[in-house]
Enzyme design. Structure first.
Site, PDB file in Angstrom:
ATOM      1  N   ASP A 286      -7.985  19.271 -13.739  1.00 63.41           N
ATOM      2  CA  ASP A 286      -8.251  17.935 -14.284  1.00 63.41           C
ATOM      3  C   ASP A 286      -7.837  17.981 -15.754  1.00 63.41           C
ATOM      4  O   ASP A 286      -8.489  18.613 -16.577  1.00 63.41           O
ATOM      5  CB  ASP A 286      -9.746  17.621 -14.116  1.00 63.41           C
TER       6      ASP A 286
ATOM      7  N   ARG B  74       0.852  -1.200   0.000  1.00 62.36           N
ATOM      8  CA  ARG B  74       0.000   0.000   0.000  1.00 62.36           C
ATOM      9  C   ARG B  74       0.886   1.247   0.000  1.00 62.36           C
ATOM     10  O   ARG B  74       0.613   2.228  -0.679  1.00 62.36           O
ATOM     11  CB  ARG B  74      -0.954   0.016   1.206  1.00 62.36           C
TER      12      ARG B  74
HETATM   13  C1  PLP Z   1     -13.589   9.753 -16.249  1.00 66.51           C
HETATM   14  C2  PLP Z   1     -13.249  11.063 -15.704  1.00 66.51           C
HETATM   15  C3  PLP Z   1     -13.020  11.254 -14.322  1.00 66.51           C
HETATM   16  C4  PLP Z   1     -13.167  10.134 -13.317  1.00 66.51           C
HETATM   17  O1  PLP Z   1     -12.195   9.158 -13.504  1.00 66.51           O
HETATM   18  P1  PLP Z   1     -12.394   7.605 -13.125  1.00 66.51           P
HETATM   19  O2  PLP Z   1     -11.115   7.006 -13.563  1.00 66.51           O
HETATM   20  O3  PLP Z   1     -13.591   7.125 -13.880  1.00 66.51           O
HETATM   21  O4  PLP Z   1     -12.626   7.548 -11.650  1.00 66.51           O
HETATM   22  C5  PLP Z   1     -12.681  12.529 -13.895  1.00 66.51           C
HETATM   23  N1  PLP Z   1     -12.578  13.559 -14.759  1.00 66.51           N
HETATM   24  C6  PLP Z   1     -12.808  13.419 -16.068  1.00 66.51           C
HETATM   25  C7  PLP Z   1     -12.677  14.597 -16.964  1.00 66.51           C
HETATM   26  C8  PLP Z   1     -13.149  12.175 -16.595  1.00 66.51           C
HETATM   27  O5  PLP Z   1     -13.390  12.047 -17.901  1.00 66.51           O
END
Ligand code: PLP
Length: 380
Positions: free
Chosen positions: A170, A46
């Site tokens: 993001d 972990r």
């Molecule tokens: C898919 C996605 C997420 C979430 O990611 P997971 O791997 O599904 O948990 C977050 N932000 C964006 C822009 C995404 O396309």
């Protein structure tokens, strides 16, 4: 090192044991110790795993960052960032936000006493109006899902710096091939590595990359203390995926551009959302902060009914109707009933997510086949 080279070699050296070129999959939970506490830097998986470490170094290298962290999903990575906060802290975020992120913010962290402000980030300057002494985090996406709005990363970074607020972005849609937000002043870059970084629709994974050592320490602590790590097999798959990221992205961009232009000329198509068009409202920003425009394209139909959109989706043969994006294969989605189905119709439509909106994740097939597929599906 330039990007193509980094995608293949970044953060990776032949394995110490037998000089294997690919990092071995260390499928182990624990490591032998010579005496209590005397080990080779790995005591429990972990906390530390060599396959995961190789991937984390690769993440850092791609994003021009110093520290990378891998998680069991994109949402687990976002969750780790939110755990930096305390009750009464405030977060400013985009109204155009991945649905799962919005759900995590409003259905979980709101109950822990964290306050969220959602603003229209196309007018980046307006976020400053929401800054208070309690604002600790700004969270954005660019390009946004599914409307493909572009936010000026440097403008937000300046506001965040001025008020000493952490700025997280993001970067899932763009990938480090198209933009590296740490270079533009962001503090934290997050990825759903499930999408373009993995690239083959075979793994769920999340990533964070940061430059600041103190911030990295806090995040590594959370990663270990909360435990939302990824397994070594998945780490290996994403390491393999990353090696072809640059060439895949080249083709995603080439095909995305061809399809956006084709759709724009189609008589049954109303609007096409793709940041590469001169008349896209944020085209200038996209042009200056991104290397190219990516493989995500959204469009609406002249016929505005839900039924027509569903018929187009059913007619498609090469594009597969599915959640997710960023894999080698072309996927199609219907945001109003899929990713954004839980948002009330009126709110959804105010964001542009009408019933006829269709979102494409353009894959790396031959673009002629993709266009032919759209041609027959749009013949209604
Ligand atoms: C898919 C996605 C997420 C979430 O990611 P997971 O791997 O599904 O948990 C977050 N932000 C964006 C822009 C995404 O396309």
């Amino acid at each position: 090192m330039k990007f193509n080279t980094k995608a293949i070699h970044g953060g990776q050296k032949p394995d110490k044991a037998f000089s294997s070129v690919m990092p071995p999959i260390y499928q182990t939970s624990t490591y032998a110790q010579a005496q209590p506490g005397k080990h080779k830097g790995y005591a429990y998986s972990r906390t530390h795993n060599p396959t995961r470490h190789a991937l984390e170094s690769a993440f850092a290298s791609l994003e021009n960052g110093k520290f990378g962290l891998a998680f069991g999903s994109g949402l687990a990575a976002i969750d780790a960032v939110l755990k930096l906060l305390k009750p009464y802290d405030e977060v400013i975020s985009t109204s155009d936000l991945y649905g799962g992120t919005y759900r995590l913010f409003t259905n979980i962290y709101k109950d822990f006493g964290i306050k969220f402000h959602f603003v229209n980030m196309e007018e980046a300057m307006s976020i400053e109006n929401y800054v208070t002494s309690k604002t600790k985090l700004i969270w954005i996406e660019t390009p946004t899902n599914p409307m493909m709005n572009i936010i000026d990363i440097e403008v937000i970074a300046d506001i965040a710096k001025k008020h000493s607020i952490l700025f997280a972005i993001d970067n899932t849609f763009a990938t480090p091939y198209l933009q590296t937000p740490l270079d533009l002043g962001a503090d934290i870059v997050m990825h759903s590595a499930t999408k373009y970084l993995g690239g083959h629709s075979d793994v769920i994974m999340g990533a964070l990359v940061v430059n600041d050592e103190e911030l990295a320490k806090q995040l590594y602590f959370i990663q270990n203390a909360s435990g939302a790590i990824c397994g070594p097999q998945d780490a290996f798959l994403v390491l393999r995926g990353i090696k072809t990221l640059a060439v895949r992205m080249q083709r995603h961009c080439e095909n995305g551009a061809a399809i956006a232009k084709y759709l724009a000329s189609h008589s049954n198509v109303k609007d096409v959302y793709w940041p590469g068009f001169d008349n896209h409202p944020n085209h200038t920003v996209a042009k200056s902060q991104m290397k190219d425009y990516g493989g995500m394209v959204s469009f609406t139909l002249i016929s505005e009914t839900y039924e027509t959109a569903i018929k187009v989706l059913e007619n498609l043969r090469v594009f597969t109707l599915a959640e997710s994006l960023g894999g080698v294969e072309s996927l199609v989605g219907h945001p109003a009933s899929m990713t954004h189905g839980s948002i009330p119709k009126k709110d959804r439509e105010s964001l542009g997510i009408v019933d006829s909106l269709i979102r494409l994740s353009v894959g790396i097939e031959d673009k002629e086949d993709l266009i032919e597929d759209l041609e027959q599906a749009l013949d209604f």
